[in-house]
Design a protein around this motif. Structure first.
Motif, PDB file in Angstrom:
ATOM      1  N   UNK A 125       0.833  -1.206   0.000  1.00 37.91           N
ATOM      2  CA  UNK A 125       0.000   0.000   0.000  1.00 37.91           C
ATOM      3  C   UNK A 125       0.867   1.255   0.000  1.00 37.91           C
ATOM      4  N   UNK A 126       1.968   1.221   0.756  1.00 36.93           N
ATOM      5  CA  UNK A 126       2.901   2.349   0.783  1.00 36.93           C
ATOM      6  C   UNK A 126       3.465   2.576  -0.608  1.00 36.93           C
ATOM      7  N   UNK A 127       3.823   1.512  -1.293  1.00 37.30           N
ATOM      8  CA  UNK A 127       4.381   1.622  -2.636  1.00 37.30           C
ATOM      9  C   UNK A 127       3.399   2.306  -3.586  1.00 37.30           C
ATOM     10  N   UNK A 128       2.140   1.913  -3.534  1.00 37.39           N
ATOM     11  CA  UNK A 128       1.118   2.535  -4.388  1.00 37.39           C
ATOM     12  C   UNK A 128       0.912   4.001  -4.017  1.00 37.39           C
ATOM     13  N   UNK A 129       0.919   4.291  -2.723  1.00 37.63           N
ATOM     14  CA  UNK A 129       0.729   5.667  -2.280  1.00 37.63           C
ATOM     15  C   UNK A 129       1.924   6.534  -2.672  1.00 37.63           C
ATOM     16  N   UNK A 130       3.118   5.978  -2.597  1.00 40.69           N
ATOM     17  CA  UNK A 130       4.306   6.714  -3.051  1.00 40.69           C
ATOM     18  C   UNK A 130       4.208   7.048  -4.538  1.00 40.69           C
ATOM     19  N   UNK A 167      13.488   4.035   0.246  1.00 43.37           N
ATOM     20  CA  UNK A 167      14.670   3.488  -0.437  1.00 43.37           C
ATOM     21  C   UNK A 167      14.264   2.353  -1.380  1.00 43.37           C
ATOM     22  N   UNK A 168      13.397   1.496  -0.917  1.00 44.59           N
ATOM     23  CA  UNK A 168      12.924   0.375  -1.738  1.00 44.59           C
ATOM     24  C   UNK A 168      12.170   0.894  -2.964  1.00 44.59           C
ATOM     25  N   UNK A 169      11.306   1.856  -2.746  1.00 49.28           N
ATOM     26  CA  UNK A 169      10.513   2.404  -3.860  1.00 49.28           C
ATOM     27  C   UNK A 169      11.410   3.027  -4.916  1.00 49.28           C
ATOM     28  N   UNK A 170      12.331   3.883  -4.487  1.00 51.09           N
ATOM     29  CA  UNK A 170      13.159   4.601  -5.459  1.00 51.09           C
ATOM     30  C   UNK A 170      14.230   3.695  -6.080  1.00 51.09           C
ATOM     31  N   UNK A 171      14.586   2.609  -5.421  1.00 54.13           N
ATOM     32  CA  UNK A 171      15.499   1.633  -6.034  1.00 54.13           C
ATOM     33  C   UNK A 171      14.783   0.905  -7.171  1.00 54.13           C
ATOM     34  N   UNK A 172      13.492   0.672  -7.010  1.00 56.84           N
ATOM     35  CA  UNK A 172      12.731  -0.026  -8.038  1.00 56.84           C
ATOM     36  C   UNK A 172      12.437   0.856  -9.255  1.00 56.84           C
TER      37      UNK A 172
END
Length: 174
Positions: A125-130, A167-172
């Motif tokens: 959910x955090x990933x989608x919101x980001x 960090x995980x989001x922007x690495x992807x």
């Protein structure tokens, strides 16, 4: 709502505090926000949006805190009652009565991110919101500043979770 980054981060901290239900810190954060020029309307308006993640009962408890902070004349009584009715409708019928003008507001999306950072096991959910926040124009640097705000006003644990998710989001996405 026309705020700078620092003002916007106040909504992230308040959303996280509603989600973890830290009443003393929430009351202090709301009082500081009101003292710094955030309106009672703005604080009430984020509650239905973050209740999707924090839960309606916690949003109702946060509304009780806002009631206690209302001035002596109770000038925000109607506003608070309207917000309470929205939340109770959501609790009863399982849907929130959002207006079209509220659906893509940058403040609400950022506040929702704060609520999600406060939840365990919400990384998808955090990933989608980001993604939504980036589409709305928030930069990586702006979002990374949220970590500092969460550490200052909420907890280092939640700030660390936010940092790892960022960090995980922007690495992807590169």
């Amino acid at each position: 709502m026309n705020h700078n980054n620092t003002d916007l981060f106040v909504f992230v901290a308040i959303a996280a505090l509603v989600t973890v239900h830290d009443k003393p810190l929430l009351k202090r954060a709301c009082q500081h926000a009101l003292n710094d020029g955030v309106s009672m309307q703005e604080l009430c308006d984020i509650l239905p949006h973050i209740s999707v993640y924090s839960g309606v009962p916690k949003a109702l408890l946060a509304l009780e805190i806002l009631k206690s902070l209302d001035d002596i004349k109770g000038s925000n009584t109607l506003l608070i009652k309207r917000t309470e009715q929205q939340l109770k409708t959501a609790l009863t019928f399982g849907q929130l009565p959002f207006g079209l003008d509220q659906q893509n507001n940058k403040v609400f999306e950022l506040a929702s991110l704060g609520a999600l950072f406060a939840l365990d096991d919400a990384s998808s959910l955090v990933s989608e919101q980001l993604k939504r926040c980036v589409l709305l124009g928030y930069s990586r640097e702006q979002l990374e500043l949220l970590v500092i705000e969460l550490a200052r006003k909420v907890s280092s644990h939640i700030a660390m979770r936010a940092k790892c998710n960022l960090e995980k989001h922007f690495a992807m996405v590169g």
